[in-house]
Design a protein around this motif. Structure first.
Motif, short mmCIF file in Angstrom:
data_model
loop_
_atom_site.label_atom_id
_atom_site.label_comp_id
_atom_site.label_asym_id
_atom_site.label_seq_id
_atom_site.Cartn_x
_atom_site.Cartn_y
_atom_site.Cartn_z
N ARG A 193 4.12 -13.25 18.85
CA ARG A 193 4.03 -12.41 20.05
C ARG A 193 2.87 -11.42 19.96
N ILE A 194 2.54 -11.00 18.74
CA ILE A 194 1.46 -10.02 18.57
C ILE A 194 0.42 -10.61 17.62
N PRO A 195 -0.57 -11.33 18.15
CA PRO A 195 -1.57 -11.97 17.30
C PRO A 195 -2.28 -10.97 16.37
N GLU A 196 -2.44 -9.74 16.84
CA GLU A 196 -3.14 -8.73 16.02
C GLU A 196 -2.39 -8.42 14.72
N ALA A 197 -1.07 -8.64 14.73
CA ALA A 197 -0.28 -8.39 13.51
C ALA A 197 -0.74 -9.30 12.38
N GLY A 198 -1.09 -10.53 12.73
CA GLY A 198 -1.60 -11.46 11.73
C GLY A 198 -2.90 -10.97 11.12
N SER A 199 -3.75 -10.40 11.95
CA SER A 199 -5.03 -9.86 11.47
C SER A 199 -4.81 -8.68 10.52
N VAL A 200 -3.86 -7.80 10.87
CA VAL A 200 -3.54 -6.65 10.01
C VAL A 200 -3.03 -7.15 8.65
N LEU A 201 -2.14 -8.12 8.69
CA LEU A 201 -1.56 -8.64 7.44
C LEU A 201 -2.62 -9.34 6.59
N ASP A 202 -3.55 -10.04 7.24
CA ASP A 202 -4.63 -10.69 6.49
C ASP A 202 -5.45 -9.67 5.71
N ILE A 203 -5.78 -8.55 6.39
CA ILE A 203 -6.55 -7.50 5.73
C ILE A 203 -5.74 -6.88 4.59
N LEU A 204 -4.45 -6.64 4.86
CA LEU A 204 -3.57 -6.04 3.85
C LEU A 204 -3.47 -6.91 2.60
N GLU A 205 -3.34 -8.23 2.81
CA GLU A 205 -3.17 -9.14 1.67
C GLU A 205 -4.42 -9.23 0.80
N LYS A 206 -5.57 -8.86 1.36
CA LYS A 206 -6.81 -8.89 0.58
C LYS A 206 -6.99 -7.63 -0.26
N CYS A 207 -6.14 -6.62 -0.01
CA CYS A 207 -6.24 -5.38 -0.78
C CYS A 207 -5.55 -5.54 -2.14
N PRO A 208 -6.23 -5.23 -3.23
CA PRO A 208 -5.58 -5.34 -4.54
C PRO A 208 -4.39 -4.38 -4.63
N GLU A 209 -3.38 -4.76 -5.38
CA GLU A 209 -2.21 -3.88 -5.56
C GLU A 209 -2.51 -2.83 -6.62
N GLY A 210 -1.70 -1.76 -6.60
CA GLY A 210 -1.82 -0.72 -7.63
C GLY A 210 -3.18 -0.06 -7.66
N GLN A 211 -3.65 0.36 -6.49
CA GLN A 211 -4.97 1.00 -6.40
C GLN A 211 -5.01 2.30 -7.20
N ARG A 212 -6.12 2.50 -7.91
CA ARG A 212 -6.32 3.77 -8.63
C ARG A 212 -7.57 4.45 -8.09
N LYS A 213 -7.51 5.76 -8.00
CA LYS A 213 -8.67 6.46 -7.47
C LYS A 213 -9.74 6.61 -8.54
N GLY A 214 -10.98 6.84 -8.09
CA GLY A 214 -12.09 7.05 -9.01
C GLY A 214 -12.08 8.46 -9.56
N GLU A 215 -13.21 8.86 -10.15
CA GLU A 215 -13.27 10.16 -10.83
C GLU A 215 -13.44 11.32 -9.86
N PHE A 216 -13.82 11.04 -8.61
CA PHE A 216 -14.04 12.13 -7.65
C PHE A 216 -12.73 12.50 -6.94
#
Length: 221
Positions: A2-25
Motif C-alpha cells: 500500500r505504501i511503496p515508499e516504505a520499501g525504499s525506506v527499508l532498503d536504505i535502512l538495511e544498507k546501514c551497518p548495525e552497531g554504529q559507533r561515533k568517530g572522535e569528534f
C-alpha cells in the motif's frame, strides 16, 4: 504494497551497518518543539565550530515525510524510528571528520510517541525511570543533548510570524496544551543521555552564547 515508499525506506535502512559507533569528534543534538529556535541556533553553531549539520529525518528519506505523516500513528512512528537508525550511520561517518550538530534525533521520536500514547495531564505519563525514557542500546549515542524551551506564548508568536503550514502534530500542539506539556515532560524524563534544558527566550545572540558555553564545557573541542 500500500505504501511503496516504505520499501525504499527499508532498503536504505538495511544498507546501514548495525552497531554504529561515533568517530572522535563530538556529536551534539538539539531538541525542542517547533519554533524554539533550533534551525537558527544549529546553523550558528555549525558555522562557529566548522561542524557538519544533520537533521532527522535524514535527507535521504525526508522527501517522504508528508506521506508518512498522513498514516496511522504506528506507521508514522516506524518511519521516524527507521530514520533515527539511518541518521546514526550518517552521524558515525561524519563524526570521523568534524564535530556533528543534529537537529532532532531519538528523543523527539520517543517524546512524541509517549505524549501521543497517553491522555490528560502529565500525571498519566509512564513513571520516571520507565524503560520508554531510556536510550536504545543499539543506537549511536550523542555526547550532549540540548533541549530548547520557550514559553507557550512566545512559541505561538514565533509560529504566527513564520506563517508556515503546520504538521498535524503541530496543529495538535496549538489546540491542546496538555499534549504540549506531556511532550515537554517526556523530554525532561529522558536518561542516558538526559536533555540539558536551555531557555531559548532571550535574543539569538544570547542563546547562541549559552549553547556554545555548554558545548565547550561538556565536549572535548
Amino acid at each position: 504494497a500500500r505504501i511503496p515508499e516504505a520499501g525504499s525506506v527499508l532498503d536504505i535502512l538495511e544498507k546501514c551497518p548495525e552497531g554504529q559507533r561515533k568517530g572522535e569528534f563530538p556529536v551534539v543534538v538539539f531538541e525542542g518543539l517547533d519554533a524554539t529556535g533550533k534551525t537558527t541556533v544549529t546553523q550558528s553553531v555549525k558555522d562557529a565550530l566548522g561542524a557538519v549539520l544533520l537533521r532527522s529525518p535524514p535527507a535521504c528519506i525526508s522527501q517522504w515525510r508528508t506521506i508518512f505523516d498522513e498514516e496511522p500513528t504506528p506507521i508514522r512512528r516506524a518511519f521516524y524510528a527507521a530514520g533515527n537508525y539511518i541518521l546514526a550511520s550518517e552521524i558515525a561517518k561524519a563524526s570521523t571528520q568534524a564535530p556533528v550538530i543534529v537537529d532532532r534525533y531519538w528523543h523527539s521520536t520517543a517524546a512524541y510517541t509517549v505524549a501521543t500514547e497517553t491522555d490528560g495531564n502529565i500525571q498519566n505519563l509512564p513513571p520516571d525511570h520507565d524503560a520508554v525514557y531510556k536510550w536504545p542500546e543499539d543506537l549511536l549515542k550523542p555526547d550532549l543533548v540540548l533541549l530548547l524551551t520557550v514559553s507557550p506564548e512566545e512559541r505561538a508568536r514565533r509560529l504566527e510570524a513564520r506563517g508556515l503550514e503546520r504538521t498535524k502534530e503541530e496543529a495538535e500542539l496549538e489546540a491542546n496544551s496538555l499534549f504540549r506539556q506531556r511532550i515537554e515532560e517526556s523530554y525532561r524524563r529522558m536518561v542516558n543521555p538526559a536533555c540539558q534544558e536551555v531557555d531559548a527566550s532571550p535574543s539569538k545572540e544570547e542563546v547562541f552564547k549559552t549553547v556554545l558555553q555548554l558545548i565547550k564545557k561538556h565536549c572535548a573541542l
